[in-house]
Design a protein around this motif. Structure first.
Motif, PDB file in Angstrom:
ATOM      1  N   ASN A 160       0.793  -1.226   0.000  1.00 28.52           N
ATOM      2  CA  ASN A 160       0.000   0.000   0.000  1.00 28.52           C
ATOM      3  C   ASN A 160       0.827   1.278   0.000  1.00 28.52           C
ATOM      4  O   ASN A 160       0.272   2.354  -0.264  1.00 28.52           O
ATOM      5  N   ILE A 161       2.110   1.187   0.300  1.00 29.89           N
ATOM      6  CA  ILE A 161       2.903   2.422   0.374  1.00 29.89           C
ATOM      7  C   ILE A 161       4.090   2.443  -0.582  1.00 29.89           C
ATOM      8  O   ILE A 161       4.733   3.478  -0.746  1.00 29.89           O
ATOM      9  N   VAL A 162       4.381   1.327  -1.248  1.00 28.75           N
ATOM     10  CA  VAL A 162       5.514   1.308  -2.165  1.00 28.75           C
ATOM     11  C   VAL A 162       5.173   2.116  -3.417  1.00 28.75           C
ATOM     12  O   VAL A 162       4.018   2.177  -3.851  1.00 28.75           O
ATOM     13  N   GLU A 163       6.181   2.760  -3.996  1.00 32.42           N
ATOM     14  CA  GLU A 163       5.985   3.583  -5.178  1.00 32.42           C
ATOM     15  C   GLU A 163       6.065   2.729  -6.443  1.00 32.42           C
ATOM     16  O   GLU A 163       7.036   2.031  -6.670  1.00 32.42           O
ATOM     17  N   PHE A 164       5.023   2.795  -7.284  1.00 30.64           N
ATOM     18  CA  PHE A 164       4.985   2.062  -8.546  1.00 30.64           C
ATOM     19  C   PHE A 164       5.189   2.971  -9.753  1.00 30.64           C
ATOM     20  O   PHE A 164       5.250   2.496 -10.884  1.00 30.64           O
ATOM     21  N   GLY A 165       5.247   4.252  -9.533  1.00 28.75           N
ATOM     22  CA  GLY A 165       5.440   5.230 -10.599  1.00 28.75           C
ATOM     23  C   GLY A 165       5.548   6.599  -9.961  1.00 28.75           C
ATOM     24  O   GLY A 165       5.287   6.749  -8.762  1.00 28.75           O
ATOM     25  N   GLU A 166       5.911   7.590 -10.724  1.00 26.61           N
ATOM     26  CA  GLU A 166       6.093   8.918 -10.147  1.00 26.61           C
ATOM     27  C   GLU A 166       4.781   9.423  -9.546  1.00 26.61           C
ATOM     28  O   GLU A 166       3.807   9.685 -10.245  1.00 26.61           O
ATOM     29  N   GLY A 167       4.757   9.524  -8.222  1.00 24.62           N
ATOM     30  CA  GLY A 167       3.564   9.968  -7.518  1.00 24.62           C
ATOM     31  C   GLY A 167       2.488   8.915  -7.378  1.00 24.62           C
ATOM     32  O   GLY A 167       1.407   9.209  -6.861  1.00 24.62           O
ATOM     33  N   VAL A 168       2.756   7.693  -7.812  1.00 26.48           N
ATOM     34  CA  VAL A 168       1.768   6.602  -7.758  1.00 26.48           C
ATOM     35  C   VAL A 168       2.190   5.618  -6.668  1.00 26.48           C
ATOM     36  O   VAL A 168       3.175   4.896  -6.818  1.00 26.48           O
ATOM     37  N   PHE A 169       1.436   5.589  -5.583  1.00 34.57           N
ATOM     38  CA  PHE A 169       1.809   4.772  -4.432  1.00 34.57           C
ATOM     39  C   PHE A 169       0.728   3.739  -4.135  1.00 34.57           C
ATOM     40  O   PHE A 169      -0.463   4.040  -4.101  1.00 34.57           O
ATOM     41  N   GLY A 170       1.162   2.526  -3.908  1.00 37.22           N
ATOM     42  CA  GLY A 170       0.261   1.461  -3.509  1.00 37.22           C
ATOM     43  C   GLY A 170      -0.338   0.705  -4.674  1.00 37.22           C
ATOM     44  O   GLY A 170      -0.416   1.186  -5.817  1.00 37.22           O
ATOM     45  N   ALA A 171      -0.797  -0.511  -4.363  1.00 37.58           N
ATOM     46  CA  ALA A 171      -1.293  -1.425  -5.386  1.00 37.58           C
ATOM     47  C   ALA A 171      -2.524  -0.896  -6.099  1.00 37.58           C
ATOM     48  O   ALA A 171      -2.644  -1.019  -7.331  1.00 37.58           O
ATOM     49  N   GLU A 172      -3.472  -0.311  -5.366  1.00 38.32           N
ATOM     50  CA  GLU A 172      -4.708   0.153  -5.992  1.00 38.32           C
ATOM     51  C   GLU A 172      -4.441   1.289  -6.965  1.00 38.32           C
ATOM     52  O   GLU A 172      -4.928   1.261  -8.118  1.00 38.32           O
ATOM     53  N   ALA A 173      -3.687   2.282  -6.539  1.00 40.36           N
ATOM     54  CA  ALA A 173      -3.375   3.408  -7.428  1.00 40.36           C
ATOM     55  C   ALA A 173      -2.607   2.936  -8.652  1.00 40.36           C
ATOM     56  O   ALA A 173      -2.830   3.415  -9.768  1.00 40.36           O
ATOM     57  N   ALA A 174      -1.701   1.973  -8.457  1.00 45.48           N
ATOM     58  CA  ALA A 174      -0.901   1.462  -9.568  1.00 45.48           C
ATOM     59  C   ALA A 174      -1.767   0.707 -10.574  1.00 45.48           C
ATOM     60  O   ALA A 174      -1.637   0.878 -11.792  1.00 45.48           O
ATOM     61  N   ALA A 175      -2.660  -0.156 -10.067  1.00 43.72           N
ATOM     62  CA  ALA A 175      -3.529  -0.926 -10.965  1.00 43.72           C
ATOM     63  C   ALA A 175      -4.434  -0.003 -11.775  1.00 43.72           C
ATOM     64  O   ALA A 175      -4.644  -0.208 -12.974  1.00 43.72           O
ATOM     65  N   GLN A 176      -4.950   1.041 -11.126  1.00 47.33           N
ATOM     66  CA  GLN A 176      -5.807   1.997 -11.824  1.00 47.33           C
ATOM     67  C   GLN A 176      -5.002   2.827 -12.826  1.00 47.33           C
ATOM     68  O   GLN A 176      -5.451   3.075 -13.957  1.00 47.33           O
ATOM     69  N   HIS A 177      -3.801   3.239 -12.413  1.00 52.35           N
ATOM     70  CA  HIS A 177      -2.982   4.098 -13.261  1.00 52.35           C
ATOM     71  C   HIS A 177      -2.515   3.385 -14.529  1.00 52.35           C
ATOM     72  O   HIS A 177      -2.582   3.947 -15.628  1.00 52.35           O
ATOM     73  N   TYR A 178      -2.054   2.168 -14.378  1.00 50.26           N
ATOM     74  CA  TYR A 178      -1.470   1.455 -15.523  1.00 50.26           C
ATOM     75  C   TYR A 178      -2.482   0.654 -16.338  1.00 50.26           C
ATOM     76  O   TYR A 178      -2.347   0.522 -17.556  1.00 50.26           O
ATOM     77  N   PHE A 179      -3.507   0.090 -15.656  1.00 57.72           N
ATOM     78  CA  PHE A 179      -4.404  -0.831 -16.356  1.00 57.72           C
ATOM     79  C   PHE A 179      -5.881  -0.459 -16.256  1.00 57.72           C
ATOM     80  O   PHE A 179      -6.725  -1.113 -16.884  1.00 57.72           O
ATOM     81  N   GLY A 180      -6.213   0.549 -15.456  1.00 61.41           N
ATOM     82  CA  GLY A 180      -7.600   0.973 -15.333  1.00 61.41           C
ATOM     83  C   GLY A 180      -8.505  -0.029 -14.645  1.00 61.41           C
ATOM     84  O   GLY A 180      -9.710  -0.081 -14.913  1.00 61.41           O
ATOM     85  N   ILE A 181      -7.940  -0.846 -13.738  1.00 64.80           N
ATOM     86  CA  ILE A 181      -8.721  -1.859 -13.025  1.00 64.80           C
ATOM     87  C   ILE A 181      -8.371  -1.825 -11.540  1.00 64.80           C
ATOM     88  O   ILE A 181      -7.322  -1.285 -11.154  1.00 64.80           O
ATOM     89  N   PRO A 182      -9.226  -2.396 -10.673  1.00 72.30           N
ATOM     90  CA  PRO A 182      -8.886  -2.473  -9.252  1.00 72.30           C
ATOM     91  C   PRO A 182      -7.720  -3.430  -9.014  1.00 72.30           C
ATOM     92  O   PRO A 182      -7.477  -4.347  -9.811  1.00 72.30           O
ATOM     93  N   ALA A 183      -7.021  -3.219  -7.918  1.00 75.69           N
ATOM     94  CA  ALA A 183      -5.901  -4.096  -7.578  1.00 75.69           C
ATOM     95  C   ALA A 183      -6.349  -5.546  -7.405  1.00 75.69           C
ATOM     96  O   ALA A 183      -5.578  -6.474  -7.641  1.00 75.69           O
ATOM     97  N   ALA A 184      -7.596  -5.748  -7.006  1.00 79.08           N
ATOM     98  CA  ALA A 184      -8.106  -7.108  -6.800  1.00 79.08           C
ATOM     99  C   ALA A 184      -8.200  -7.895  -8.101  1.00 79.08           C
ATOM    100  O   ALA A 184      -8.196  -9.131  -8.084  1.00 79.08           O
TER     101      ALA A 184
END
Length: 238
Positions: A160-184
Motif C-alpha cells: 500500500n505504500i511502495v511507489e509504482f510510478g512517479e507519484g503513484v503509491f500502492g497497489a490500488e493506485a498502480a492498478a488503476q494508473h497502468y491498467f484501469g482496473i482495481p488491484a483485486a
C-alpha cells in the motif's frame, strides 16, 4: 541538627558533575525515543499509515495518488509477484535475509540485500537515501516490526505504500494508473509487470514496458509461480 550543622552538611555535599547530568538527560531522551518508536510501530500494526515521509516529499514535488486497500482486496498474483521480485524468502526470514546480504556484499554495489521487511520500515517510518544513520535505525526497527506484526501485515503495508510510478503509491493506485482496473482484478501478467518496475519505478513503466522490463516481468512471473508451488507464499496467501 542546628542551622550551622545543616549549612556545613550542604557545603560538603557535592553536585553531580555536569557531564553526568548531561549523560542522564541523553539516556532519558534515548529511552523516550525508543518507547515512542515502538508505540508508533505497534500503532501501524493495526492502523493504516495515513502517509509516509517520502509521500509527503513527493506530494510537494509532483502530487501523490494512493488508495489504501486491505490484503483481501489486493490480487494474490501481485503479492506473489512482488515477493518473487523483491524478497523470495520473505516468509522464511525474521526481517533480514542473511544469504541475500552476503550475496550483496560479495557483489558490491551491483545488487541490494534489503528485504521487504526492511523496505517497509524505510518507507513507512524513515527517509530515503543510503546514509548510515538511516540504515542503523532500519536495522533496529525491523526486528521490532517483525515481532509486533504478522508477515501478512508487513506485506499489506508494503503493497500500500511502495511507489509504482512517479507519484503513484500502492497497489490500488498502480492498478488503476497502468491498467484501469482495481488491484483485486490484476492477473498474473499484469502483476508481474507492476513488480517489474520495482525498485526503479520512475524510470520504468508497467503499461508501456521496455524490452528489459518485459524480460524482467517474465522472470518474475516464473518466480511467482514457483513460490506459489513450493509453499513460500504460505505466510500471506494461505
Amino acid at each position: 541538627m542546628g542551622r550551622r550543622g545543616r549549612l556545613a552538611r550542604k557545603r560538603k555535599t557535592k553536585r553531580r558533575p555536569l557531564w553526568r547530568r548531561a549523560l542522564r538527560l541523553v539516556t532519558r531522551g534515548i529511552l523516550l525515543a525508543a518507547v515512542l518508536a515502538v508505540a508508533w510501530i505497534a500503532l501501524y500494526g493495526v492502523v493504516a499509515p495515513p502517509t509516509t515521509p517520502y509521500m509527503i516529499s513527493e506530494g510537494r514535488r509532483v502530487g501523490v495518488t494512493q488508495d489504501w486497500r486491505p490484503m483481501e482486496e489486493i490480487s494474490v498474483h501481485l503479492a506473489r509477484a512482488v515477493v518473487a521480485a523483491e524478497d523470495a524468502n520473505f516468509c522464511l526470514h525474521w526481517g533480514f535475509d542473511m544469504d541475500a546480504i552476503r550475496a550483496a556484499i560479495a557483489a558490491g554495489a551491483a545488487r541490494g540485500g534489503s528485504t521487504i521487511s526492511q523496505q517497509t520500515v524505510k518507507n513507512a517510518f524513515l527517509w530515503q537515501g543510503r546514509s548510515w544513520p538511516r540504515k542503523a535505525l532500519e536495522a533496529l526497527m525491523t526486528p521490532v516490526m517483525e515481532t509486533l506484526w504478522s508477515k501478512r501485515r508487513v506485506l499489506e503495508v508494503y503493497l500500500n505504500i511502495v511507489e509504482f510510478g512517479e507519484g503513484v503509491f500502492g497497489a490500488e493506485a498502480a492498478a488503476q494508473h497502468y491498467f484501469g482496473i482495481p488491484a483485486a482484478d490484476l492477473n498474473p501478467q499484469q502483476a508481474a509487470r507492476l513488480a517489474a518496475v520495482l525498485p526503479n519505478p520512475q524510470d520504468r513503466s508497467a503499461s508501456n514496458p521496455s524490452q528489459s522490463v518485459l524480460m524482467r516481468a517474465r522472470s518474475i512471473a516464473e518466480g511467482a509461480a514457483t513460490i506459489g508451488a513450493d509453499g513460500r507464499d504460505a505466510c500471506f496467501a494461505r
